[in-house]
Design a protein around this motif. Structure first.
Motif, PDB file in Angstrom:
ATOM      1  N   ASN A  24       0.982  -1.243  -0.079  1.00 52.27           N
ATOM      2  CA  ASN A  24       0.065   0.120   0.086  1.00 52.27           C
ATOM      3  C   ASN A  24       0.881   1.347  -0.012  1.00 52.27           C
ATOM      4  OD1 ASN A  24      -2.667  -1.195  -0.173  1.00 52.27           O
ATOM      5  ND2 ASN A  24      -2.729  -1.595   1.980  1.00 52.27           N
ATOM      6  N   SER A  25       1.904   1.020   0.569  1.00 56.32           N
ATOM      7  CA  SER A  25       2.792   2.430   0.633  1.00 56.32           C
ATOM      8  C   SER A  25       3.186   2.443  -0.723  1.00 56.32           C
ATOM      9  CB  SER A  25       4.195   2.175   1.478  1.00 56.32           C
ATOM     10  OG  SER A  25       4.106   1.780   2.766  1.00 56.32           O
ATOM     11  N   ILE A  26       3.689   1.652  -1.549  1.00 50.54           N
ATOM     12  CA  ILE A  26       3.929   1.858  -2.976  1.00 50.54           C
ATOM     13  C   ILE A  26       2.503   2.433  -3.696  1.00 50.54           C
ATOM     14  CG2 ILE A  26       4.436   1.124  -5.047  1.00 50.54           C
ATOM     15  CD1 ILE A  26       5.650  -1.502  -3.638  1.00 50.54           C
ATOM     16  N   GLY A  27       1.490   2.325  -3.498  1.00 43.77           N
ATOM     17  CA  GLY A  27       0.251   2.763  -4.082  1.00 43.77           C
ATOM     18  C   GLY A  27       0.173   4.274  -3.486  1.00 43.77           C
ATOM     19  N   VAL A  28       0.533   4.511  -2.260  1.00 43.64           N
ATOM     20  CA  VAL A  28       0.353   6.128  -1.759  1.00 43.64           C
ATOM     21  C   VAL A  28       1.538   6.952  -2.469  1.00 43.64           C
ATOM     22  CG1 VAL A  28       1.016   7.332   0.330  1.00 43.64           C
ATOM     23  CG2 VAL A  28      -0.534   5.204   0.534  1.00 43.64           C
TER      24      VAL A  28
ATOM     25  N   SER B  68       1.174  10.201  -4.412  1.00 49.10           N
ATOM     26  CA  SER B  68       1.905  11.203  -4.037  1.00 49.10           C
ATOM     27  C   SER B  68       2.679  11.918  -5.235  1.00 49.10           C
ATOM     28  CB  SER B  68       2.863  10.936  -2.798  1.00 49.10           C
ATOM     29  OG  SER B  68       2.029  10.787  -1.855  1.00 49.10           O
ATOM     30  N   PHE B  69       3.379  10.920  -6.048  1.00 45.07           N
ATOM     31  CA  PHE B  69       4.206  11.517  -7.204  1.00 45.07           C
ATOM     32  C   PHE B  69       3.175  12.545  -7.933  1.00 45.07           C
ATOM     33  CE2 PHE B  69       6.100  11.105 -11.395  1.00 45.07           C
ATOM     34  CZ  PHE B  69       7.264  11.037 -11.032  1.00 45.07           C
ATOM     35  N   LEU B  70       2.172  11.886  -8.304  1.00 48.82           N
ATOM     36  CA  LEU B  70       1.246  12.686  -9.214  1.00 48.82           C
ATOM     37  C   LEU B  70       1.047  14.127  -8.675  1.00 48.82           C
ATOM     38  CD1 LEU B  70      -0.610  12.653 -11.711  1.00 48.82           C
ATOM     39  CD2 LEU B  70      -2.589  11.932 -10.248  1.00 48.82           C
ATOM     40  N   VAL B  71       0.836  14.232  -7.259  1.00 51.10           N
ATOM     41  CA  VAL B  71       0.631  15.287  -6.740  1.00 51.10           C
ATOM     42  C   VAL B  71       1.788  16.277  -6.747  1.00 51.10           C
ATOM     43  CG1 VAL B  71       0.028  16.577  -4.405  1.00 51.10           C
ATOM     44  CG2 VAL B  71      -1.177  14.474  -5.051  1.00 51.10           C
ATOM     45  N   ARG B  72       2.954  15.788  -6.253  1.00 48.43           N
ATOM     46  CA  ARG B  72       4.382  16.651  -6.307  1.00 48.43           C
ATOM     47  C   ARG B  72       4.860  16.710  -7.582  1.00 48.43           C
ATOM     48  NH1 ARG B  72       7.206  17.578  -1.344  1.00 48.43           N
ATOM     49  NH2 ARG B  72       5.408  17.040   0.085  1.00 48.43           N
ATOM     50  N   TYR B  73       4.827  15.867  -8.309  1.00 47.74           N
ATOM     51  CA  TYR B  73       5.291  16.326 -10.026  1.00 47.74           C
ATOM     52  C   TYR B  73       4.285  16.693 -10.862  1.00 47.74           C
ATOM     53  CZ  TYR B  73       9.741  14.555  -8.489  1.00 47.74           C
ATOM     54  OH  TYR B  73      11.074  14.185  -8.114  1.00 47.74           O
ATOM     55  N   GLY B  74       2.957  16.595 -10.889  1.00 47.25           N
ATOM     56  CA  GLY B  74       1.839  16.875 -11.521  1.00 47.25           C
ATOM     57  C   GLY B  74       1.120  17.962 -11.034  1.00 47.25           C
ATOM     58  N   GLY B  75       1.118  18.160  -9.709  1.00 49.42           N
ATOM     59  CA  GLY B  75       0.231  19.132  -9.129  1.00 49.42           C
ATOM     60  C   GLY B  75      -1.389  18.558  -9.046  1.00 49.42           C
ATOM     61  N   GLU B  76      -1.430  17.484  -9.460  1.00 51.95           N
ATOM     62  CA  GLU B  76      -2.694  16.809  -9.663  1.00 51.95           C
ATOM     63  C   GLU B  76      -3.069  15.930  -8.547  1.00 51.95           C
ATOM     64  OE1 GLU B  76      -4.910  18.292 -11.357  1.00 51.95           O
ATOM     65  OE2 GLU B  76      -3.619  19.325 -13.003  1.00 51.95           O
ATOM     66  N   VAL B  77      -4.286  15.655  -8.296  1.00 51.24           N
ATOM     67  CA  VAL B  77      -5.016  14.590  -7.494  1.00 51.24           C
ATOM     68  C   VAL B  77      -5.660  13.631  -8.061  1.00 51.24           C
ATOM     69  CG1 VAL B  77      -6.648  14.520  -5.609  1.00 51.24           C
ATOM     70  CG2 VAL B  77      -5.179  16.219  -5.381  1.00 51.24           C
TER      71      VAL B  77
ATOM     72  N   SER C 280      -2.066   9.289   1.137  1.00 54.47           N
ATOM     73  CA  SER C 280      -1.049  10.359   0.569  1.00 54.47           C
ATOM     74  C   SER C 280      -1.062  11.608   1.219  1.00 54.47           C
ATOM     75  CB  SER C 280      -1.461  10.571  -0.949  1.00 54.47           C
ATOM     76  OG  SER C 280      -0.679  11.478  -1.354  1.00 54.47           O
ATOM     77  N   VAL C 281      -2.198  12.110   1.655  1.00 52.44           N
ATOM     78  CA  VAL C 281      -2.503  13.371   2.484  1.00 52.44           C
ATOM     79  C   VAL C 281      -1.832  13.121   3.976  1.00 52.44           C
ATOM     80  CG1 VAL C 281      -4.202  14.921   3.470  1.00 52.44           C
ATOM     81  CG2 VAL C 281      -4.716  13.898   1.153  1.00 52.44           C
ATOM     82  N   VAL C 282      -2.389  12.135   4.640  1.00 55.12           N
ATOM     83  CA  VAL C 282      -1.575  12.095   5.841  1.00 55.12           C
ATOM     84  C   VAL C 282      -0.073  12.056   6.088  1.00 55.12           C
ATOM     85  CG1 VAL C 282      -3.686  10.913   6.978  1.00 55.12           C
ATOM     86  CG2 VAL C 282      -1.739   9.588   6.163  1.00 55.12           C
TER      87      VAL C 282
ATOM     88  N   VAL D  76      10.239   6.977   4.461  1.00 56.54           N
ATOM     89  CA  VAL D  76       9.537   6.897   5.829  1.00 56.54           C
ATOM     90  C   VAL D  76       8.063   7.720   5.701  1.00 56.54           C
ATOM     91  CG1 VAL D  76       9.438   7.847   7.981  1.00 56.54           C
ATOM     92  CG2 VAL D  76      11.662   7.012   7.210  1.00 56.54           C
ATOM     93  N   ARG D  77       8.096   8.436   4.927  1.00 60.35           N
ATOM     94  CA  ARG D  77       6.740   9.161   4.624  1.00 60.35           C
ATOM     95  C   ARG D  77       5.737   8.265   4.029  1.00 60.35           C
ATOM     96  NH1 ARG D  77       6.093  14.533   3.916  1.00 60.35           N
ATOM     97  NH2 ARG D  77       7.675  15.710   4.840  1.00 60.35           N
ATOM     98  N   VAL D  78       6.187   7.630   2.996  1.00 59.94           N
ATOM     99  CA  VAL D  78       5.271   6.859   2.553  1.00 59.94           C
ATOM    100  C   VAL D  78       4.684   5.487   3.232  1.00 59.94           C
ATOM    101  CG1 VAL D  78       5.549   7.308  -0.013  1.00 59.94           C
ATOM    102  CG2 VAL D  78       6.910   5.487   1.034  1.00 59.94           C
ATOM    103  N   LEU D  79       5.845   5.192   4.133  1.00 60.08           N
ATOM    104  CA  LEU D  79       5.398   3.960   5.116  1.00 60.08           C
ATOM    105  C   LEU D  79       4.204   4.674   6.162  1.00 60.08           C
ATOM    106  CD1 LEU D  79       8.756   2.148   6.086  1.00 60.08           C
ATOM    107  CD2 LEU D  79       6.549   1.097   5.322  1.00 60.08           C
ATOM    108  N   ILE D  80       4.433   5.663   6.298  1.00 64.54           N
ATOM    109  CA  ILE D  80       3.244   6.335   7.184  1.00 64.54           C
ATOM    110  C   ILE D  80       1.972   6.399   6.366  1.00 64.54           C
ATOM    111  CG2 ILE D  80       2.481   8.213   8.588  1.00 64.54           C
ATOM    112  CD1 ILE D  80       5.428   9.104   8.812  1.00 64.54           C
ATOM    113  N   GLY D  81       1.929   6.803   5.280  1.00 65.59           N
ATOM    114  CA  GLY D  81       0.709   6.635   4.329  1.00 65.59           C
ATOM    115  C   GLY D  81       0.324   5.306   4.341  1.00 65.59           C
TER     116      GLY D  81
END
Ligand SMILES: Nc1ncnc2c1ncn2[C@@H]1O[C@H](COP(=O)(O)OP(=O)(O)OP(=O)(O)O)[C@@H](O)[C@H]1O
Ligand SMILES: [Mg+2]
Lengths: 315, 259
Positions: free
Chosen positions: A43-47, A51-60, A250-252, A260-265
């Motif tokens: 699931n972390s990979i899915g998060v 997040s990649f889409l948000v960070r690099y594309g600015g899209e949700v 992704s939000v949390v 570490v971040r994606v593991l939290i997600g």
């Protein structure tokens, strides 16, 4: 070479410590926890894909289960119908995820913000139907059971755990490296100043397609890992709610891309529903509260830390 | 006007937005080896002309050529590929990238390491990054910004951010360089450094056009000046000719504020 590169190097060392701890965990905790953690890695990979889409594309996206399902069924079908192991099915899943990410990006290339999000929603809603309609190959409601070992002779539970961990580490490392690449830098510019990116040779349509392709590919790798680490592939794992949970994860984790971040997600996506499953009808309420708690904590933590640091400095 | 081969030419460029005529059929010839000034009051259409030349806007009429080949219909990215590069009046740096990385974007179009090296630890990607960083560092040093290379743009004062914007534009060895108000927000010594760099850049094969409100800068570095007012040229000529032109004095130089 430079200060910031050193920072990145230091943070990669910092992420080796949790990796070392996670690598030792199966020898400490019980089998059911090993299984749950394997799902958590997937699931972390899915998060990370969201997040990649948000960070690099600015899209949700609220439709990434489309890509996770793609990867999961690529692995599941090849395993159960043809006895093909992950060595071949993971590259195929990646290829499918990237191709369909691009195929989705082209018609939606001029959509932004809420309009794009709603379009991804259509993807998510279509997934369970598609799986059920293709039941001759997907196994319908029953699903598929993935049992071909990756490394023959090693206990399957351990394989499921370590594959999840290895995939997560590999994807997070690749994404961290991407940040330093020419393509990564131009995508970041295209996100904030598309006109400037255009003026320096990066077409904004190219940027959108590239981001979607990569995010779709990562999503499919999440699915492939879910299939193997979770052992079963069934429509229940790719519902609309699951797509929402990936976004929540992704939000949390504040759209973080570090391990570490994606593991939290991923932990939020995997564990919170499990921990709360004892509370019956109150699950959604507790889920909502814990979500709120995470977001507020993340929002105020930097300020609290600053205040504490100031107190200490003043004393 | 005599035909100069490596020139950026516009013939009859007309642009309007919803019936408002922003550019009224402009003929320009920006020559290689000269520094051309483009001046005019606020709203005259200077930035719009740049946008037409770089392909960000599609003029309704007219055609644009560089070195004799037509640019009409080419998107901005393709024009950038031909070495036609600009800086932005409103600084357009990426906040997530360091100053050095922002400048590296300016040479990105000259590199081509593949997708594999973007994700995997391959030597092609590492070498590309080193070369791009070295090029960026050279230009940053020329502009006196060597110490800021590792900072984020937001950590710099606005004037310095503008210099980074210029560094990004010049690092890729452009053939046409369009600078939109490069000296805005710079202090005197920064402006002097900038002028030095621009003079050094004005080599025989570069078309260099500067939109600027700082008259001292324009008058001292430009070989030719175009004066734009309400989308029309009111004067074209050497700094002396323009300075002596009555219309220009009236609409532009005569006004008290330096805006
Ligand atoms: N995208 C647009 N849509 C509508 N109007 C525009 C657009 N771009 C420019 N204009 C109009 O065109 C006119 C010229 O604007 P432009 O930005 O080219 O002027 P300028 O000479 O660069 O002025 P300044 O010195 O203030 O930068 C202005 O009236 C402006 O409102
Ligand atoms: Mg302007």
């Amino acid at each position: 070479m430079t200060q910031r590169l050193q920072d990145i190097a230091a943070s990669s060392i910092a992420s080796w410590i949790p990796v070392a701890i996670l690598a030792a965990l199966p020898f400490i905790v019980g089998g059911s926890w090993t299984f749950t953690l394997g799902l958590c890695f997937a699931n972390s990979i899915g998060v990370l894909a969201v997040s990649f889409l948000v960070r690099y594309g600015g899209e949700v996206s609220i439709g990434h289960t489309f890509f996770t399902a793609l990867g999961a069924y690529a692995v599941g079908v090849l395993d159960t119908r043809f006895g093909v192991s992950l060595w071949a099915s993971v590259p195929l899943a990646l290829l499918l995820g990237v191709s369909l990410g691009i195929a989705f990006a082209w018609p939606s290339r001029n959509l932004h913000g809420i309009y794009l999000a709603v379009t991804t929603l259509a993807l998510a809603l279509a997934v369970p139907e598609m799986i059920n309609n293709l039941d001759w190959i997907t196994g319908g409601y029953e699903g598929l059971y993935v049992s071909t070992p990756l490394v023959p002779g090693v206990e399957m539970g351990l394989q499921r755990y370590y594959l999840g961990l290895a995939m997560l580490v590999a994807v997070a490392a690749a994404v961290a490296r991407f940040r330093l690449s020419r393509q990564g830098m131009t995508l970041l510019l295209a996100k904030t100043h598309p006109a400037a990116a255009d003026a320096f040779g990066t077409r904004r349509v190219w940027a959108r397609i590239a981001v979607m392709g990569i995010s779709g590919g990562i999503g499919a790798l999440c699915g492939a890992t879910l299939a193997f680490s979770g052992s079963t592939v069934s429509p229940g794992g790719f519902t609309f709610w699951q797509a929402i949970f990936l976004l929540v994860g992704s939000v949390v984790s504040f759209y973080g891309l570090s391990l570490v971040r994606v593991l939290i997600g991923g932990a939020f996506v995997t564990l919170v529903p499990q921990l709360l499953s004892a509370s019956g009808a109150w699950i959604p309420v507790f889920y909502g509260l814990s979500l709120l708690g995470m977001i507020l904590l993340g929002h105020y933590l930097p300020r609290i830390q600053k205040t504490l640091a100031r107190r200490k400095g003043g004393a | 006007m005599d035909q100069v081969t490596n020139a950026l030419r516009g013939d009859g460029i007309a642009l309007s937005f919803g019936g408002i005529k922003v550019l009224k059929g402009l003929d320009v010839e920006f020559r290689a080896g000269e520094i051309t000034g483009l001046i005019g009051p606020n709203g005259a259409g200077k930035t719009s002309l740049f946008n037409c030349l770089t392909g960000a806007y599609r003029p309704q009429h007219g055609s644009i050529t560089y070195a004799g080949t037509s640019l009409d219909g080419l998107p901005p990215a393709a024009r950038a590929g031909k070495g036609i590069v600009r800086s932005f009046q409103h600084v357009a740096l990426c906040p997530d990238l360091s100053v050095r990385e922002n400048v590296m974007i300016g040479v990105a179009r000259n590199y081509s390491a593949g997708w594999a090296s973007a994700f995997l630890p391959l030597s092609a990607g590492r070498k590309e990054r080193q070369d791009m960083a070295a090029a960026a560092d050279r230009v940053l040093a020329d502009l006196g910004l060597a110490d800021s290379a590792d900072l984020l743009p937001s950590e710099l004062p606005p004037g310095t951010q503008r210099l980074v914007e210029i560094a990004r534009a010049i690092v890729g060895k452009p053939s046409v360089l369009l600078l939109d108000e490069p000296a805005a927000g710079l202090n005197n010594s920064e402006t002097r450094d900038l002028m030095k760099v621009l003079r050094k850049l004005a080599s025989t094969d570069l078309v260099l056009v500067v939109v600027e409100h700082d008259m001292d800068l324009v008058m001292s570095i430009c070989d030719r000046i175009y004066v734009l007012n309400f989308g029309e040229f009111v004067a074209v000529g050497t700094p002396e000719e323009v300075r002596g032109n009555e219309d220009v004095v009236r609409i532009y130089l005569g006004s008290d504020d330096d805006e």
